[in-house]
Design a protein around this motif. Structure first.
Motif, PDB file in Angstrom:
ATOM      1  N   ARG A   1       0.848  -1.198   0.000  1.00  4.69           N
ATOM      2  CA  ARG A   1       0.000   0.000   0.000  1.00  4.69           C
ATOM      3  C   ARG A   1       0.872   1.232   0.000  1.00  4.69           C
ATOM      4  O   ARG A   1       2.011   1.215   0.491  1.00  4.69           O
ATOM      5  N   LYS A   2       0.318   2.307  -0.541  1.00  5.16           N
ATOM      6  CA  LYS A   2       0.975   3.604  -0.522  1.00  5.16           C
ATOM      7  C   LYS A   2      -0.022   4.562   0.102  1.00  5.16           C
ATOM      8  O   LYS A   2      -0.910   5.090  -0.574  1.00  5.16           O
ATOM      9  N   SER A   3       0.119   4.778   1.390  1.00  5.35           N
ATOM     10  CA  SER A   3      -0.871   5.563   2.115  1.00  5.35           C
ATOM     11  C   SER A   3      -0.956   6.998   1.614  1.00  5.35           C
ATOM     12  O   SER A   3      -2.014   7.605   1.634  1.00  5.35           O
ATOM     13  N   SER A   4       0.164   7.538   1.172  1.00  4.86           N
ATOM     14  CA  SER A   4       0.157   8.917   0.691  1.00  4.86           C
ATOM     15  C   SER A   4      -0.773   9.092  -0.496  1.00  4.86           C
ATOM     16  O   SER A   4      -1.215  10.204  -0.803  1.00  4.86           O
ATOM     17  N   GLU A   5      -1.062   7.971  -1.178  1.00  5.48           N
ATOM     18  CA  GLU A   5      -1.956   8.026  -2.329  1.00  5.48           C
ATOM     19  C   GLU A   5      -3.237   7.235  -2.081  1.00  5.48           C
ATOM     20  O   GLU A   5      -4.019   7.049  -3.000  1.00  5.48           O
ATOM     21  N   SER A   6      -3.417   6.760  -0.846  1.00  4.47           N
ATOM     22  CA  SER A   6      -4.611   5.972  -0.488  1.00  4.47           C
ATOM     23  C   SER A   6      -4.836   4.856  -1.488  1.00  4.47           C
ATOM     24  O   SER A   6      -5.944   4.646  -1.983  1.00  4.47           O
ATOM     25  N   THR A   7      -3.770   4.136  -1.801  1.00  3.69           N
ATOM     26  CA  THR A   7      -3.819   3.092  -2.815  1.00  3.69           C
ATOM     27  C   THR A   7      -3.256   1.793  -2.256  1.00  3.69           C
ATOM     28  O   THR A   7      -2.272   1.796  -1.517  1.00  3.69           O
ATOM     29  N   VAL A   8      -3.883   0.691  -2.643  1.00  2.00           N
ATOM     30  CA  VAL A   8      -3.386  -0.628  -2.287  1.00  2.00           C
ATOM     31  C   VAL A   8      -3.176  -1.421  -3.579  1.00  2.00           C
ATOM     32  O   VAL A   8      -3.912  -1.231  -4.558  1.00  2.00           O
ATOM     33  N   TYR A   9      -2.143  -2.252  -3.587  1.00  2.00           N
ATOM     34  CA  TYR A   9      -1.767  -2.996  -4.777  1.00  2.00           C
ATOM     35  C   TYR A   9      -1.772  -4.495  -4.499  1.00  2.00           C
ATOM     36  O   TYR A   9      -1.576  -4.930  -3.369  1.00  2.00           O
ATOM     37  N   LEU A  10      -1.945  -5.271  -5.555  1.00  2.00           N
ATOM     38  CA  LEU A  10      -1.807  -6.712  -5.469  1.00  2.00           C
ATOM     39  C   LEU A  10      -1.004  -7.173  -6.681  1.00  2.00           C
ATOM     40  O   LEU A  10      -1.487  -7.117  -7.804  1.00  2.00           O
ATOM     41  N   GLN A  11       0.222  -7.582  -6.425  1.00  2.00           N
ATOM     42  CA  GLN A  11       1.074  -8.124  -7.478  1.00  2.00           C
ATOM     43  C   GLN A  11       0.857  -9.631  -7.510  1.00  2.00           C
ATOM     44  O   GLN A  11       0.993 -10.305  -6.488  1.00  2.00           O
ATOM     45  N   MET A  12       0.529 -10.157  -8.696  1.00  2.00           N
ATOM     46  CA  MET A  12       0.233 -11.587  -8.825  1.00  2.00           C
ATOM     47  C   MET A  12       1.208 -12.216  -9.806  1.00  2.00           C
ATOM     48  O   MET A  12       1.322 -11.759 -10.952  1.00  2.00           O
ATOM     49  N   TYR A  13       1.914 -13.236  -9.338  1.00  2.00           N
ATOM     50  CA  TYR A  13       2.912 -13.934 -10.150  1.00  2.00           C
ATOM     51  C   TYR A  13       2.521 -15.396 -10.300  1.00  2.00           C
ATOM     52  O   TYR A  13       1.760 -15.937  -9.496  1.00  2.00           O
ATOM     53  N   ASN A  14       3.097 -16.038 -11.307  1.00  2.00           N
ATOM     54  CA  ASN A  14       2.867 -17.474 -11.530  1.00  2.00           C
ATOM     55  C   ASN A  14       1.376 -17.802 -11.421  1.00  2.00           C
ATOM     56  O   ASN A  14       0.975 -18.705 -10.672  1.00  2.00           O
ATOM     57  N   LEU A  15       0.573 -17.072 -12.161  1.00  3.28           N
ATOM     58  CA  LEU A  15      -0.875 -17.242 -12.078  1.00  3.28           C
ATOM     59  C   LEU A  15      -1.307 -18.603 -12.600  1.00  3.28           C
ATOM     60  O   LEU A  15      -0.692 -19.163 -13.523  1.00  3.28           O
TER      61      LEU A  15
END
Length: 125
Positions: A72-86
């Motif tokens: 997450r990047k709180s300064s931008e109120s954003t959360v991420y999900l990196q997905m590998y080997n799907l």
């Protein structure tokens, strides 16, 4: 009204990678946990990953542990999900969620109050 907007879904071959993003319309959730759930065809909504308010603690479903990474990047109120080997079994609508009463990386839906509209992830074999 506070909104969560996901982006980054799509179609990928098995073994590939995708990155999801979720932006909150306000900085309401900077002190609270955020997470990702998913719902496959004909299935209930299941926990995928969660992150604490400060980004220090994370939790993952056993099925994605070692393949997915939440941040997450709180300064931008954003959360991420990196997905590998799907894998094909990762195919689902992925929902971003935010809590309004806990800062810990909760794994149960009951801890989350706000939900995004969902973004489709399709993994072909």
């Amino acid at each position: 009204q506070v909104r969560l907007v996901e982006s980054g879904g799509g179609v990928v071959q098995a073994g590939g990678s995708l990155s999801l993003s979720c932006a909150a319309s306000e900085r309401t959730f900077d002190s609270y946990a955020m997470g990702w759930f998913r719902q496959g065809p004909g299935q209930g909504r299941e926990f995928v990953a969660a992150i604490s308010w400060d980004g220090v603690d994370t939790n993952y479903a056993d099925s994605v542990k070692g393949r997915f990474a939440i941040s997450r990047k709180s300064s931008e109120s954003t959360v991420y999900l990196q997905m590998y080997n799907l894998k094909p079994e990762d195919t689902a609508v992925y929902y971003c969620t935010a809590s309004t009463f806990t800062g810990t990386a909760a794994t149960s839906k009951e801890f989350y109050a706000y939900w995004g509209q969902g973004t489709q992830v399709t993994v072909s074999s």
